[in-house]
Write a protein that holds these residues in place. Structure first.
Motif, PDB file in Angstrom:
ATOM      1  N   PHE A 573       5.949 -35.125 -44.382  1.00 34.88           N
ATOM      2  CA  PHE A 573       6.234 -35.576 -45.737  1.00 34.88           C
ATOM      3  C   PHE A 573       6.896 -34.467 -46.548  1.00 34.88           C
ATOM      4  CE2 PHE A 573       4.763 -36.588 -50.126  1.00 34.88           C
ATOM      5  CZ  PHE A 573       5.569 -37.694 -50.287  1.00 34.88           C
ATOM      6  N   GLU A 576      10.417 -34.802 -46.050  1.00 37.19           N
ATOM      7  CA  GLU A 576      10.901 -35.950 -46.806  1.00 37.19           C
ATOM      8  C   GLU A 576      11.217 -35.539 -48.247  1.00 37.19           C
ATOM      9  OE1 GLU A 576       8.899 -40.197 -47.647  1.00 37.19           O
ATOM     10  OE2 GLU A 576       8.467 -39.397 -45.646  1.00 37.19           O
ATOM     11  N   ASP A 579      14.380 -33.461 -48.346  1.00 39.26           N
ATOM     12  CA  ASP A 579      15.550 -34.328 -48.189  1.00 39.26           C
ATOM     13  C   ASP A 579      15.875 -35.051 -49.485  1.00 39.26           C
ATOM     14  OD1 ASP A 579      15.570 -33.524 -45.625  1.00 39.26           O
ATOM     15  OD2 ASP A 579      14.751 -35.393 -44.772  1.00 39.26           O
TER      16      ASP A 579
END
Lengths: 588, 464
Positions: A573, A576, A579
């Motif tokens: 995560f 994530e 990103d």
């Protein structure tokens, strides 16, 4: 013994007697024809003042007082674990058998079952010279605790008689030892020890290992060391008992002693019904196999309340001497202090602050100083006692004498906050009022076992929370919208920490126990998000863009969606998040 | 056994008398006192030494004198005769019938200071009681065997609320075995009448036992009254297997009577002059609630107390809160805004609720939605205090939504009529109706599953 005193005065639990010459201070006595348990607390010529541990209704002046010759003591041997005792170590299941659902007076029961036979494994040989506290034999008391039969602390000697391995009851003499003065002592499966006297050890050691509780706000922000002391003060409804129950359930101690001192009967019943069904995350065994309960509920005699704390800690010290780590929860020490006050009042002693006796701080100090990490008497092993005392300040006012004096003798202060509880932020531990003095002592352990930057991470999160509280003062006056975006980001991050990290549900199957590594990673991810978002604020990306509901929601639910074994999901995560913000930066 | 009678007292001080040159007197034994003009009073030994006893006179010491008063020690502690005939009757604070229906005669006599319940023998209370009041059922559910006090203030409708709970309380199928023990301590005549009328109207009077000590009755009897009542409750619950709701009002008057007596005895006072043992004393009453293993019945307590000056940190509510399993707090501000019942949910709490709600008892969504209502309403309060500084118009859109939710919550959820009886389904549905006005991402206390099932997604949010 034929010594016999005569009652001259009765006022509730305080009884005075004459003809008491030869009785000793703090002696256990039996009072009146029905032989209620009492303890001598004052001697004046041939007059004694006795604190009686049961209701004195119906007692008359002129009735006898019987001597026992020894101080109020507990029986230490196999059969303690999994049991529930009253304040003077009477097992409640046996009291029920003898007197029914209501506790009648003057009931005599054995603390430990004298008939039960235990499988004994002898660990010494004839001719061995045993020091005080040295191991003689072992018993599997429960599936997780090996009970060690030790030489009592005040005795030593050469083994001159010894039974073979086998099944024995506690009264059986399993060995005889002879000391250098040719005194011969019999060793049974139990020993007795006065509750007001700390059991000796060889040496006190430095504290270096945390008592992990699985509670994020405690382990990460205000950790306690094994052998340390903590106080949990809070008004009613702030969650003292809840927190103590969580600690009793999830602490990584070998043995938990839970002292319900002057609290609710139903709470003890709750523990009694719930613990056998819970399993210890480490051993997979029932919680009751590592728990001892001591119950003096608020309607049980007040003088036994005073004793219950000492009973609990003496049982703890006995298991510590076997080399175990013990955690003792006392709920609540304020009731114990009030019991002191009530007895002191009946003795017509000169009161100090708020009617409490002037010796309150001395008593508190004596109690908390029985915690510690020690090398045991025979030098064979190390054990510890961690003491966690709940405090119930009247009107949730922390300036009252019990809270203030407790603060002087404990090194962890977990302050419960009524306003947090009112908004259902649990555990309602106020992060600005609480502290732990163990941070530096425990840092090496966390560095080694969790992460090098553990303390830095914790401190950065703490300063964000501190900054947030300052900003909130401004927000209360002018609203959030007028703050510059970098400050609004701090508010958002602090919210993530508060909801996604500090709040923890005791009822959620995943959330109730948070492994220390999972704790680290959740906090890491939150602060990672902060690091990623900060540069974007400088680029004037609006907060509404930075605060992506989907991303934030997922973060907030890490605590109750990712089990302890799957922390890789949290690490994923983190990518994530990187990103997402990278993408956002590219588009600006 | 020969009961010796003594003539003459050494001292009279309020309700306390001192008798000297006594013999064979026991602590806590009952005493019969005869005044010079033949009136007979009851009393109890509070302290005894070799030749002197301190006795508390229940009806007060008016009419006693030093030289002619006769005192007889009765060789037993205070007991009360009980049978099923007490249902529907009215007694005074020491258990004597005052409704003209004759005294209760029974072989079964019970000590009013019962022994403490062995914690090991208790059964953990798990069955909820539906009160029909949304705020209580939804947010601070009452559990059978619980002690849940109402913290109120003078002039607030605590009596109406208590009467409504008593009328509407639904215990499931065993309704027949349900009874109310009502004990009044130092309440006004009008208040006592209100309760009697309310019980009468709802047709429960035949299942009510009343122990009444009014404001102008002797204050020492106030200390006895709840003990007699609870002994009756224990008899009905544990001997006759009934479910008993004990309404105790007003605990403030009770505590004041205790302080009065303590001060007469010259004891060292604790906070605000109340005796140091106020906690233990209150506990000896409250802890008589509960259920026992292997027995049918239960005792549920609703003590009512008026907080002096609405101060929740006053020793009486404070110590009560430490003993009882939660509290229902009434608030003057809500009352003035015509919200009935004016329950301030934030400081209110039911500790036993967690084990008596959810799929097995009420409904699966109950734990989540109640936690969410608390959290959201708490945010409403923050927004309100902000709005009072910067004005409502300056609030963010989200905060305005909260504000709107808050006022709807007070008007539609908290507020209900004195005879509106909402069942638990209705209460929970209403809660979802209201919470669905808030955006989904603000609901962090509700699991995804419950959101999917119960949250009413609005089309205009475009989030479906």
């Amino acid at each position: 013994m034929t010594k016999q005193g005569r009652i001259t005065f009765i006022n509730g639990p305080v009884v005075k007697a004459e003809n008491m010459t030869g009785y000793i201070m703090r002696e256990l006595v039996y009072v009146g024809e029905i032989k209620l348990v009492g303890e001598i607390i004052e001697l004046d010529r041939d007059q004694a003042t006795i604190q009686v541990y049961e209701e004195t209704s119906g007692m008359k002046p002129g009735e006898p007082v019987f001597s026992t010759g020894h101080p109020l003591s507990v029986q230490l041997g196999p059969g303690i674990i999994g049991n529930i005792f009253d304040g003077i170590q009477r097992p409640l299941p046996f009291l029920e058998k003898k007197s029914g659902s209501f506790i009648k007076r003057g009931v005599k029961v054995n603390s430990l079952n004298p008939e039960k036979e235990w499988e004994l494994k002898i660990k010494v040989e004839k001719g061995d010279y045993l020091k005080s506290g040295q191991l003689i034999a072992e018993i599997d008391e429960t599936s997780v605790i090996v009970h060690k039969i030790m030489v009592p602390p005040d005795k030593e000697g050469e083994v001159i008689e010894l039974v073979p391995d086998g099944r024995y009851s506690i009264e059986h003499i399993i060995a005889k030892i002879k000391d250098k003065e040719d005194n011969i002592y019999e060793i049974k499966l139990y020993q007795e020890w006065p509750i007001r006297k700390a059991r000796p050890y060889e040496d006190r050691l430095e504290l270096s290992e945390p008592l992990l509780t699985g509670q994020r706000v405690l382990d990460t922000f205000f950790p306690i060391a094994k052998g340390g002391t903590a106080a949990i003060p809070g008004g009613f409804g702030a969650g003292k008992t809840m927190t103590q129950h969580q600690l009793a359930k999830w602490s990584d101690a070998d043995l938990i002693i839970y002292i319900g001192c002057g609290e609710r009967g139903n709470e003890m019943t709750d523990v009694l019904e719930e613990f056998p069904e819970l399993t210890d995350p480490e051993t997979g065994k029932s919680m009751m196999e590592r728990t001892v309960l001591i119950a003096n509920t608020s309607n049980m005699p007040v003088s036994a309340r005073e004793a219950s704390i000492y009973t609990g800690i003496t049982l703890g010290e006995y298991y510590r001497d076997m080399g175990y780590n013990i955690a003792i929860m006392a709920d609540s020490t304020s009731r114990w202090a009030e019991a002191l006050r009530e007895i002191s009042g009946r003795l017509e002693e000169m009161p100090a602050e708020e009617g409490f006796p002037a010796y309150l701080p001395t008593r508190l100090a004596e109690f908390y100083e029985r915690a510690g990490y020690v090398k045991t008497l025979a030098g064979e092993s190390e054990g510890s006692i961690t003491l966690i005392g709940a405090v119930s300040p009247p009107g949730a006012d922390f300036s009252e004498p019990v809270t203030q004096n407790t603060k002087r003798f404990v090194r962890c202060f977990w302050a419960l906050d009524k306003s947090l509880a009112a908004s259902r932020h649990f555990p309602a531990i106020n992060w600005l009022d609480s502290y732990s003095e163990y941070l530096n002592e425990l840092e090496p352990w966390f560095k080694k076992n969790v992460n090098q930057e553990w303390l830095d991470l914790r401190n950065s999160a703490m300063s964000l929370l501190k900054e947030e509280s300052r900003l909130q003062d401004i927000v209360k006056l002018v609203g959030e919208d007028v703050l510059p975006d970098n400050q609004r980001l701090i508010l958002e991050i602090a919210r993530l920490i508060k909801i996604g990290f500090l709040q923890q549900s005791a009822f959620d199957n995943i959330d109730k126990y948070s492994d220390i590594n999972k704790q680290y990673w959740i906090l890491k991810v939150i602060l990672h998000l902060y690091d990623q978002a900060q540069p974007l604020v400088k680029k004037n990306v609006p907060i509404s863009q930075l605060k992506n509901n989907k991303l934030f929601n997922k973060l907030l639910r890490l605590k109750n969606t990712v089990p302890n074994e799957e922390i890789d999901k949290i690490k994923d995560f983190k990518n994530e998040i990187s990103d997402f913000y990278q993408h956002l930066a590219d588009n600006y | 056994m020969l009961k010796k009678e003594y003539t003459g007292l050494a001292n009279i001080n309020g309700p306390l008398i001192v008798v000297e040159n006594i013999d064979d007197v026991a602590y806590d034994e009952m005493v019969q006192i005869t005044t010079p003009n033949g009136e007979v009073k009851k009393g109890r030994v509070l302290q005894v030494s070799s030749n002197k006893a301190v006795v508390q006179v229940f009806e007060g010491s008016t009419g006693l004198n030093i030289n002619e008063t006769r005192v007889k020690f009765l060789k037993e502690s205070m007991k009360v005769a009980l049978s099923k005939d007490i249902l529907g009757r009215v007694f005074n604070g020491v258990g004597e019938a005052t409704d003209g229906g004759g005294q209760i005669y029974s072989e079964n006599k019970f000590d009013i200071n019962s022994n403490p319940i062995n914690p090991y023998s208790r059964k953990y209370p798990r069955n909820y009681i539906q009160s029909g009041v949304s705020a209580i059922d939804g947010l601070m559910t009452l559990i059978r065997g619980q002690k849940l006090p109402i913290f109120s203030g003078n002039g607030l409708p605590h009596n109406q609320l208590a009467a409504q709970i008593t009328r509407q309380a639904k215990l499931g199928k065993e309704d027949k075995k349900f009874a109310v023990v009502f004990v009044a301590m130092g309440i006004k005549h009008d208040e006592a009448r209100y309760f009697i009328n309310s019980f009468e109207e709802s047709g429960v009077l035949q299942n009510v036992v009343m122990y009444v000590n009014l404001a102008d009755d002797p204050s020492v009897e106030r200390i006895i009254a709840p003990r007699v009542a609870l002994t009756a409750a224990e008899y009905l619950a544990f001997e006759e297997n009934m479910h008993i709701l004990v309404v105790m009002t007003d605990m403030t008057s009770y505590s004041e009577a205790l302080r009065e007596l303590s001060s007469r005895r010259g004891e060292v006072p604790g906070r605000k002059g109340y005796p140091g043992y106020l906690y233990s004393d209150l506990a000896s009453l409250y802890e008589r609630a509960g259920m026992l293993k292997g027995r049918e019945g239960s005792i549920t307590q609703i003590p009512i107390l008026t907080m002096p000056n609405d101060d929740i940190t006053h020793p009486i509510p404070d110590l009560t809160g430490y003993i009882t399993e939660g509290q229902i707090v009434l608030e003057r501000d809500l009352f003035q805004r015509d919200v009935y019942p004016p329950i301030n949910i934030l400081p209110s709490l039911s500790r036993l609720m967690k084990d008596g709600i959810g799929s097995e008892y009420t409904r699966e969504d109950h734990p989540d939605i109640s936690s969410q209502l608390y959290a959201s309403y708490s945010h409403v309060k923050e927004v309100k205090s902000l709005a009072s500084v910067i004005g409502e118009d300056e609030l963010s859109e989200l905060d305005q939504k909260f504000l709107e939710f808050g006022s709807k919550f007070e008007k539609l959820f908290l507020d209900q009529d004195k005879d509106t009886n909402r069942d638990i389904e209705e209460t929970l549905d209403l809660a979802w109706d209201l919470i669905s006005d808030l955006p989904e991402h603000e609901l962090d206390r509700v699991s995804e599953e419950m959101l999917d099932k119960y949250y009413r997604r609005k089309d205009e949010d475009g989030e479906t």
